[in-house]
Structure formats: structure tokens, C-alpha cells
Design an enzyme around this catalytic site. Sequence first.
Site, short mmCIF file in Angstrom:
data_model
loop_
_atom_site.label_atom_id
_atom_site.label_comp_id
_atom_site.label_asym_id
_atom_site.label_seq_id
_atom_site.Cartn_x
_atom_site.Cartn_y
_atom_site.Cartn_z
N CYS A 80 0.81 -1.23 0.00
CA CYS A 80 0.00 0.00 0.00
C CYS A 80 0.84 1.28 0.00
O CYS A 80 0.30 2.37 -0.16
CB CYS A 80 -0.96 0.01 1.18
SG CYS A 80 -2.20 -1.29 1.07
N HIS A 90 -3.45 7.31 2.88
CA HIS A 90 -3.82 6.03 2.29
C HIS A 90 -5.21 5.63 2.80
O HIS A 90 -5.52 5.78 3.99
CB HIS A 90 -2.78 4.97 2.67
CG HIS A 90 -3.17 3.59 2.27
ND1 HIS A 90 -3.52 3.28 0.97
CD2 HIS A 90 -3.27 2.44 2.98
CE1 HIS A 90 -3.81 1.98 0.91
NE2 HIS A 90 -3.67 1.45 2.12
N ASN A 124 -10.14 -0.04 -0.26
CA ASN A 124 -8.68 0.07 -0.30
C ASN A 124 -8.18 -0.44 -1.66
O ASN A 124 -8.21 -1.64 -1.91
CB ASN A 124 -8.07 -0.73 0.85
CG ASN A 124 -6.55 -0.65 0.89
OD1 ASN A 124 -5.93 -0.11 -0.02
ND2 ASN A 124 -5.96 -1.18 1.94
N1 COA Z 1 -18.41 -8.69 9.11
C1 COA Z 1 -18.93 -8.91 10.31
N2 COA Z 1 -18.17 -9.26 11.37
C2 COA Z 1 -16.86 -9.36 11.19
C3 COA Z 1 -16.25 -9.13 9.94
C4 COA Z 1 -17.09 -8.79 8.86
N3 COA Z 1 -16.63 -8.55 7.63
N4 COA Z 1 -14.93 -9.28 10.06
C5 COA Z 1 -14.69 -9.60 11.32
N5 COA Z 1 -15.85 -9.64 12.02
C6 COA Z 1 -16.06 -9.94 13.42
C7 COA Z 1 -14.92 -10.73 14.02
O1 COA Z 1 -15.07 -12.11 13.82
C8 COA Z 1 -14.99 -10.33 15.47
O2 COA Z 1 -16.01 -11.07 16.10
P1 COA Z 1 -15.80 -11.62 17.60
O3 COA Z 1 -15.59 -10.39 18.42
O4 COA Z 1 -17.06 -12.35 17.84
O5 COA Z 1 -14.58 -12.48 17.50
C9 COA Z 1 -15.44 -8.87 15.42
O6 COA Z 1 -16.08 -8.71 14.15
C10 COA Z 1 -14.30 -7.90 15.53
O7 COA Z 1 -13.29 -8.32 14.64
P2 COA Z 1 -11.95 -7.56 14.48
O8 COA Z 1 -11.08 -8.25 13.48
O9 COA Z 1 -11.41 -7.27 15.84
O10 COA Z 1 -12.52 -6.22 13.83
P3 COA Z 1 -11.81 -4.85 13.65
O11 COA Z 1 -12.57 -3.79 14.31
O12 COA Z 1 -10.34 -4.94 13.89
O13 COA Z 1 -12.00 -4.62 12.07
C11 COA Z 1 -10.73 -4.75 10.06
C12 COA Z 1 -11.46 -5.52 11.15
C13 COA Z 1 -10.09 -5.74 9.09
C14 COA Z 1 -11.73 -3.89 9.31
C15 COA Z 1 -9.66 -3.84 10.72
O14 COA Z 1 -8.90 -4.60 11.61
C16 COA Z 1 -8.75 -3.18 9.74
O15 COA Z 1 -9.15 -2.31 8.99
N6 COA Z 1 -7.45 -3.52 9.79
C17 COA Z 1 -6.45 -2.90 8.96
C18 COA Z 1 -6.60 -3.43 7.59
C19 COA Z 1 -5.68 -2.80 6.63
O16 COA Z 1 -5.47 -1.64 6.68
N7 COA Z 1 -5.14 -3.64 5.74
C20 COA Z 1 -4.40 -3.24 4.62
C21 COA Z 1 -3.05 -2.75 4.95
S1 COA Z 1 -2.88 -1.12 4.50
#
Ligand code: COA
Length: 332
Positions: A116, A256, A286
Site C-alpha cells: 500500500c 492512504h 482500499n
Molecule cells: N463482518 C462482520 N463481522 C466481522 C467481519 C465482517 N466482515 N470481520 C470480522 N468480524 C467480526 C470478528 O469475527 C470479530 O467477532 P468476535 O468479536 O465475535 O470475534 C469482530 O467482528 C471484531 O473483529 P476484528 O477483526 O477485531 O474487527 P476490527 O474492528 O479490527 O475490524 C478490520 C477488522 C479488518 C476492518 C480492521 O482490523 C482493519 O481495517 N485492519 C487494517 C486493515 C488494513 O489496513 N489492511 C491493509 C493494509 S494497509
Amino acid sequence: MGKITAAITAVGKYVPDYTLTNKELETLVETNDEWIFTRTGIKERRILKDADKGTSYLAIKAAQDLIAKRNIDPKEIDMVIIGTATPDMNVASTAVYVATKIGAVNAFGYDLQAACSSFLYAMSTASAYIESGRYKKVLVVGADKMSSIVDYTDRATCIIFGDGAGAALFEPNEEGLGLQDEYLRSDGIGREFLRIEAGGSLNPTSQETLDARQHFIKQEGKTVFKYAVSNMADASEKILERNNLTNDDIDWLAPHQANLRIIEATARRVKLGMDKVMVNIQNYGNTTSATLPLLLADYEDKLKKGDNIVFAAFGGGFTWGAIYLKWAYDSK
Ligand code: COA
């Protein structure tokens, strides 16, 4: 003759027509529109559906948009850099193909892979070539067909990514406009948390890797999120400090587009109101290497000559950093 700086003198963009909405994702994985929007800020993303088209298709379209807008002869382009994490092929440079297809017959080119942060790093590379006086027109395209590496059964990744491309032309400037300073960093710890496990030299593709779906991108979202927030915010703060800038001096933050919460945290750290922050994640998700140039293309009408812009990015590797640039033209 004054010092030569590297200015962006034109931008272009392309996103495919097909819109993948949160509603449609609800039919693919266990998720819902409300969860996706509140956790990421994303409403929809664009997907290149044609099976016979790769990242080069997106890049060519964005480059052609720029060439038409700026009305330049592609033969004048000296160099083409394509920032991408999804090259058409692992061997046979995508940039070379793009250069040939757009008629940049006097250019050489290569791909730059920094996930990214590819476009941010490519801005640095392009500027160094311009500042040295070696080349006069460097075309940088950030392009990714993320749908080619996304597993649409994995809700941790398929909700985030989209396809798209943006282009920027770098040319010499003697008014002190263009790239002013950069703070670029990387840390190899990142490959534990965000990667495609198979298909490279470490773990070549086999029937087993295909069965284990290791040809798709995987991430530990929470960990990546934490690193992204602290590093993007730190880099942005550092570039302001180093240049004796306060939040009042900044006209735009171009961050970003990975997650709206990461963008907001970065803006808070440098004390900028969201009215000064470029955001289009709701429309595209993204797009990896394409996020920064897509922001420039979408906000071009609002930018004025002399505007101070801070770019910030974070990506796989890990790679991250910030760039301070003075905008070089008023758009008509
Ligand atoms: N829909 C519904 N629920 C979801 C889900 C989805 N698409 N993805 C995960 N969950 C659930 C999880 O299973 C978890 O449930 P639990 O609490 O029962 O275990 C809960 O939601 C929270 O999950 P978590 O992974 O902690 O969510 P989060 O708030 O961290 O959001 C992302 C997940 C991926 C959106 C976030 O972590 C993110 O944006 N990370 C950075 C990603 C990124 O920038 N990547 C590219 C590099 S630049």
C-alpha cells in the site's frame, strides 16, 4: 537557475464500472452493511470483472486519462513507474507493457512493489530522478486489481479491497513547488501479519498451496490496524515537525485509504479537521497502490497552486511514511 524540485503537473484516474456494494457482500460472506461501514467507512468498491484483463488495463486507462488532460505527446515521457502489488505477471514488467501501449516509446519503465506504500515510494523515486536533472517527465501510476488476490470467502479481507488506478506526472519546477521532504520507513516484521503465503520463491504454487487457498491475501486485521494507526500518525507528525509546519500551514492531508478509523486517527494526531482530509474510501475501498493518486484525481478541482499537502501511507511489509509536497497548479 534555481534549485530544481519535482512537481506533479497532471493527474489521471480510472476505476472499473462494476460496483461491488456492501449489500452484495452480504450474499457472499457472513457480514452486513452496517458492520462494514462503521468499522471501515466503506460503502462500495469497483471491480474489474473481465477475466482477460489485468492491472495493466487499469494503469493504461489512468495514464491515457492523464495524457489527454495534460495534452502531452507520450513520446516525451522518459520513464514509467508502476506501483503495484498485483502485476499482470510475476515475470514481464507491467510498466514496460503499459509504456508501450500508451505510446511512450522513448521511455523505460519498471514496477515498484511496496504494497500500500507503492505510490508513496514511487513519488520519492520519481522526484529523485527529476531533481537530479536526469529526466524531465516521469509518469507514476499506482494500479491494483486487488480482486485477483482477494478470497471472496474471507470476510476479513474481501470487504476491504477494490480495484483502480491513478496516475501522476512529475516534471521539474524552478519555483520551489513539488516534493519538499519525505520520511520513509519499513519493518520486515510485517510479513507475519499481511501476506500472500504461496506463489513466490519461498513457497511456490503447488496443488497443496492452491487447496489451502494460500494464493490469496491474508491479514491479521487487528494487528495491522494497530501498526497502521501508530506509524501513519507518527510519520505525518514527524514530517510536520521536521519542516516547522503547524496544522494551520497544512491545506490537505492525503492519507492512504485503508480504513476510515485509521485516517481519522492520523488526522487527530496532526490536529487537522476532517474538512482538510481527502477521503474517498466510501466509494472505492482500499485500492492499495491506487489510493493516493485516486485522491489527487478526485480532489484536483479543489487544489490550488502552492497548497501544502501531506501524503501518508502504510502497507504490507511493513512499509510506511509521509511526504510533504507543494501543489504546482490551479485546475481550470
Ligand atoms: N463482518 C462482520 N463481522 C466481522 C467481519 C465482517 N466482515 N470481520 C470480522 N468480524 C467480526 C470478528 O469475527 C470479530 O467477532 P468476535 O468479536 O465475535 O470475534 C469482530 O467482528 C471484531 O473483529 P476484528 O477483526 O477485531 O474487527 P476490527 O474492528 O479490527 O475490524 C478490520 C477488522 C479488518 C476492518 C480492521 O482490523 C482493519 O481495517 N485492519 C487494517 C486493515 C488494513 O489496513 N489492511 C491493509 C493494509 S494497509
